[in-house]
Enzyme design. Structure first.
Site, PDB file in Angstrom:
ATOM      1  CB  CYS A 135      -1.232   0.691   1.190  1.00 56.43           C
ATOM      2  SG  CYS A 135      -2.246   1.662   1.130  1.00 56.43           S
ATOM      3  CB  CYS A 348       4.265   5.195 -42.243  1.00 61.92           C
ATOM      4  SG  CYS A 348       3.593   6.178 -44.244  1.00 61.92           S
ATOM      5  CB  CYS A 382      12.424   1.875 -35.578  1.00 59.61           C
ATOM      6  SG  CYS A 382      11.761   3.044 -36.536  1.00 59.61           S
TER       7      CYS A 382
HETATM    8  S1  SF4 Z   1       0.966   2.792 -44.484  1.00 58.92           S
HETATM    9 FE1  SF4 Z   1      -1.101   3.604 -43.176  1.00 58.92          FE
HETATM   10  S2  SF4 Z   1      -0.148   5.371 -42.844  1.00 58.92           S
HETATM   11 FE2  SF4 Z   1       1.503   5.459 -43.669  1.00 58.92          FE
HETATM   12  S3  SF4 Z   1       0.556   6.189 -45.663  1.00 58.92           S
HETATM   13 FE3  SF4 Z   1      -0.344   4.133 -45.487  1.00 58.92          FE
HETATM   14  S4  SF4 Z   1      -1.855   4.523 -44.492  1.00 58.92           S
HETATM   15 FE4  SF4 Z   1      -1.253   6.213 -43.537  1.00 58.92          FE
HETATM   16  S1  SF4 Z   2      13.275   2.999 -39.560  1.00 63.12           S
HETATM   17 FE1  SF4 Z   2      11.596   3.017 -38.876  1.00 63.12          FE
HETATM   18  S2  SF4 Z   2       9.267   5.060 -38.902  1.00 63.12           S
HETATM   19 FE2  SF4 Z   2      11.124   4.487 -41.384  1.00 63.12          FE
HETATM   20  S3  SF4 Z   2      10.596   3.169 -42.321  1.00 63.12           S
HETATM   21 FE3  SF4 Z   2      11.497   1.779 -41.405  1.00 63.12          FE
HETATM   22  S4  SF4 Z   2      10.674   0.809 -39.035  1.00 63.12           S
HETATM   23 FE4  SF4 Z   2       9.156   2.677 -39.876  1.00 63.12          FE
END
Ligand code: SF4
Ligand code: SF4
Ligand SMILES: Cc1cc2nc3c(=O)[nH]c(=O)nc-3n(C[C@H](O)[C@H](O)[C@H](O)COP(=O)(O)O)c2cc1C
Length: 434
Positions: A135, A348, A382
């Site tokens: 606690c 992205c 990543c």
């Molecule tokens: S991969 Fe996913 S985040 Fe990238 S543009 Fe297409 S829908 Fe958007």
């Molecule tokens: S470096 Fe990371 S964010 Fe860029 S494309 Fe590769 S996985 Fe996706």
């Protein structure tokens, strides 16, 4: 249908779903209704010396439309008379002999105090004891809860005192408010604990009201730190469970607690070494009936996996949890965008461009339509783009075969060190020759 029965350090339960020591287990009325609803066990709200709870004591974090993503409380242990609790525990156990009824205890760190309460509680027929060394708020001035649980020697000594008097299994409940949870887990084991349970709540302040400048919650204009739990704490709890499960000096059964809201969460805790789980916030948010979905979901999952018993699942992921230094530095994944699924929202691209490795390119095809493509040779794998992508399946992280054999950081350093040693001895030989 698989067999859901478990035995935690000898405590039998019809299924691995227990209510944690908290408001849902405050009275016999509640625990009996919980057993009727399907819960396999319950840890009674902590008993100890009489206390008074404050009015206004809970708060929640609602995040982006999700209510109760995290839950905060400044409640202490049971404020009902010990004799009333003991009577209700006796009645509950008598009515539900097959269910696991464990009672949580917290008293001052004095041998005779522990002996006294253990004897009283065991006399009414409980299946086990849970020692609340977790606690995080209140009663610290009397050396109780986390004030004890943060000091391994106090955990060890008090567990030993309890074991001197106890005839039923003793579970030690650990506080997460400590740098290394295995230090107190090992201390509990040295003291003779039959099992450990974790985690209790994490030190927290839920918020500050920016209009009144009061803390949330506040008691007549004053606040105090509380304990945080609910879905937000699950990753912290899971790591602590895993750290204890993989430590050979711990080696006792684990009751997993912290953010368990569904059968999936329970499966994760069990895979990471818990024999069963305890639930508080999810029951407070949705009521006792959530256990029905938990039981059905776990049953279906075990059937799909071809497992006959939940016990076959315990600890199956533990050996896959290691130290960073043991990970293969030559393993690689890259992001691949599925053009058929992508809605070209650009999230992205922004994430990779602004905060990762600038390798998602925007192109225009022959028809003039925009599309995105990963420059795979620069992608470090990543995962960020796949995390921010709003469309399920639009980005796949794909394993790329490595030309190099597996090599961890630890192996690499060991190889460099042995190279250094052999160079040293070469030098030595040369020096001697000169
Ligand atoms: S991969 Fe996913 S985040 Fe990238 S543009 Fe297409 S829908 Fe958007
Ligand atoms: S470096 Fe990371 S964010 Fe860029 S494309 Fe590769 S996985 Fe996706
Ligand atoms: C309002 C409240 C009161 C609690 N009281 C106790 C208690 O008396 N004894 C105890 O060991 N843990 C107590 N806890 C901690 C829970 O048993 C549990 O360890 C924690 O809430 C994490 O589980 P959860 O994420 O499922 O809520 C309490 C938690 C809440 C929210």
């Amino acid at each position: 249908m698989a067999d859901l029965r478990i035995q935690l350090a000898g405590i039998a339960s019809p299924n691995p779903f227990w209510l944690a020591s908290a408001p849902p287990t405050n009275t016999g009325y509640q625990v009996q209704r919980a057993f009727e609803a399907g819960w396999g066990g319950a840890v009674w709200k902590t008993l100890g010396d009489p206390i008074i709870n404050t009015s206004s004591r809970f708060a929640a974090i609602h995040f982006n439309g999700q209510r109760v993503a995290g839950f905060n409380n400044i409640e202490l242990i049971s404020d009902r008379p010990l004799e009333v609790n003991l009577k209700e525990i006796y009645e509950t156990k008598k009515r539900f002999p097959e269910h696991a009824l464990v009672v949580s205890l917290m008293v001052e760190p004095k041998r005779e105090k522990w002996h006294e309460i253990v004897k009283k509680v065991e006399a009414v027929g409980v299946d086990g004891l849970e020692l609340n060394f977790g606690c995080p708020h209140g009663m610290a001035e009397r050396g109780m809860g986390a004030a004890s649980g943060q000091q391994p020697d106090l955990v060890e000594m008090q567990t030993m005192w309890v074991k001197e008097a106890a005839r039923t299994p003793v579970i030690v409940k650990l506080t997460p408010n400590i740098t290394d949870i295995t230090a107190t887990a090992k201390a509990a084991v040295r003291g003779g604990a039959d099992a450990i349970s974790l985690i209790n709540t994490i030190n927290s302040l839920a918020g500050v009201d920016i209009d009144t400048w009061n803390t949330i919650p506040h008691v007549g204009g004053k606040g105090a730190h509380g304990g945080y739990c609910g879905p937000a704490v699950k990753p912290i709890a899971l790591n602590m469970v895993a750290e204890c499960a993989r430590n050979p000096l711990v080696g006792v059964p684990i009751s997993g607690i912290g953010g368990v809201s569904s059968w999936r969460d329970a499966v994760e805790f069990i895979l990471m070494g818990s024999t069963g789980v305890q639930v508080c916030t999810a029951a407070m948010h949705h009521g006792f009936s959530i256990v029905e979905d938990m039981i059905d979901g776990l049953n279906n999952y075990l059937d799909e996996k071809g497992l006959k018993s939940v016990n076959e699942l315990i600890g199956k992921s533990v050996e896959r949890y290691s130290d960073w230094g043991d990970l293969d530095l030559n393993y690689a994944v890259v992001a691949r965008i599925e053009q058929d699924t992508c809605i070209v929202c650009n999230k992205c691209h922004i994430a990779c461009e602004d905060t990762s490795h600038q390798c998602i390119e925007r192109h225009i095809d022959d028809t003039g339509a925009a599309y995105l493509k990963v420059r795979e040779e620069d992608c470090v794998g990543c995962n960020l783009c796949s995390i921010v992508c709003p469309v399920e399946g639009a980005i796949e992280m794909v394993e790329v075969p490595s030309m190099e054999p597996a090599l961890s950081w630890n192996q690499r350093q060991a190889a460099i060190a042995s190279l250094g040693k052999s160079n040293d001895s070469d030098d030595g030989d040369k020096k001697e020759a000169v």
